[in-house]
Design an enzyme around this catalytic site. Structure first.
Site, short mmCIF file in Angstrom:
data_model
loop_
_atom_site.label_atom_id
_atom_site.label_comp_id
_atom_site.label_asym_id
_atom_site.label_seq_id
_atom_site.Cartn_x
_atom_site.Cartn_y
_atom_site.Cartn_z
N GLY A 145 0.82 -1.20 0.00
CA GLY A 145 0.00 0.00 0.00
C GLY A 145 0.85 1.25 0.00
N ALA A 170 2.59 1.07 3.72
CA ALA A 170 3.14 -0.15 4.29
C ALA A 170 3.13 -1.29 3.27
CB ALA A 170 2.34 -0.56 5.53
N VAL A 215 2.79 -5.62 3.31
CA VAL A 215 2.39 -6.74 4.15
C VAL A 215 3.23 -7.96 3.75
CG1 VAL A 215 0.51 -8.22 4.93
CG2 VAL A 215 0.06 -5.82 4.35
N LYS A 244 2.59 -6.34 8.93
CA LYS A 244 2.45 -5.08 8.22
C LYS A 244 3.64 -4.20 8.56
CE LYS A 244 -1.03 -1.62 6.98
NZ LYS A 244 -2.45 -1.24 7.14
N ASP A 291 -11.73 5.31 6.72
CA ASP A 291 -11.18 5.03 5.39
C ASP A 291 -11.84 3.77 4.82
OD1 ASP A 291 -9.56 5.53 3.17
OD2 ASP A 291 -7.92 4.29 3.94
N ASP A 339 -7.05 -2.38 7.61
CA ASP A 339 -6.47 -1.03 7.45
C ASP A 339 -7.11 -0.02 8.40
OD1 ASP A 339 -4.79 -2.03 5.54
OD2 ASP A 339 -5.96 -1.32 3.84
#
Length: 280
Positions: free
Chosen positions: A59, A62, A64, A78, A190, A207
């Site tokens: 992302g 971060a 994973v 993460k 989000d 998230d």
């Protein structure tokens, strides 16, 4: 026709690597800088993480990584990037949250703060019975949680694999939003089809780094935006959705009352959310 199972198995196998030395990790993935490696070794010394394999998702803030614990169970690690520019648009989710006094200028401290923030948010959501991956531990910029998926293959995002029963799935999501708000005093902030995993008939909300305490000055706007995003996605699939303004107002009104939990639902004045909205 190619054997899709074999292709997927080979793809997973190529991600495998065991920790041997720092140089190997740096070669395999550039997310493993010195700061991150020290955090990883600490998690290993605490016997939380045994092995680390390759990346499974990436992302803006971060990456994973797939790992395993000492019982052979899959883990998701993460790893937050230690670059300040990865968190440029995150000030609104830090400032105004009474749990955090300010935004550090040091990128390592910023990554660690965001990691700690997500762990605490996930823990609150988990304790509020929201369906999330189980948070396990964190150290510096690494968050360790339950792996949702199988044999190193992560569960698909909701956007990539919509549910078979869209109406039931929509109800599940808004009931989880309610539990986060009323029990956990938390707003995801989000939420969308990009932050929900579809696995074995269950929808896991992920998230939680942007999530804010319900006392946040922009809490109503953030809650409204979450609901608007969910309504947009599910209405496109044919689900009957509740007007976002009406649903936001209902959730805020219900959050002011005392509640009990019955059959995994929030009951206020003898009604769950569906009854309150005259949906059942």
């Amino acid at each position: 026709m190619p054997d899709e199972t074999k292709i997927e198995r080979d793809r997973i196998e190529r991600r495998r690597f065991k920790i041997k030395d720092i140089d190997q990790l740096k070669l395999v993935d550039d997310v493993f800088n010195e700061y991150t490696l020290k955090a990883l070794y600490e998690l290993m010394n605490r016997r939380i993480v045994l092995e680390v394999y390759g990346p499974i998702a990436q992302g803006k803030e971060a990456k994973v990584i797939w790992g395993k614990d000492y019982e052979g169970k899959d883990l998701a690690l993460k790893v937050y990037y230690t670059l300040a520019n990865r968190f440029i648009n995150r000030n609104p989710y830090i400032m105004g949250d009474r749990r955090f006094s300010g935004k550090p200028s040091n990128p390592f401290k910023l990554a660690s703060m965001w990691c700690r923030k997500e762990f605490r948010n996930m823990k609150r959501a988990y304790e509020a019975k929201v369906l999330v991956p189980t948070p396990i531990a964190f150290y510096n910029n690494i968050l360790v949680m339950e792996f949702i998926g199988e044999d190193g293959a992560p569960a698909p995002l909701l956007k990539d694999e919509p549910p078979s029963d869209v109406q039931s799935a929509y109800i599940d999501v808004i009931l989880n939003v309610e539990k986060a708000l009323i029990i956990g005093k938390l707003i995801h902030a989000d939420l969308s089809e990009y932050n929900i995993l579809n696995w074995n008939g269950k929808l896991y909300i992920i998230d939680w780094g942007s999530a804010v305490d319900s006392s946040h000055p922009n809490s109503t706007d953030l809650l409204y935006r979450d609901i608007r995003n969910i309504n947009r996605f599910f209405s496109k699939l044919g689900a009957s959705t509740v007007d976002e303004g009406k649903l936001t107002e209902a959730l805020i009104e219900r959050s002011r009352g005392s509640y009990i939990i019955d059959n995994n639902r929030v009951i206020i004045n003898g009604k769950d959310l569906l009854s309150y909205l005259n949906l059942s």
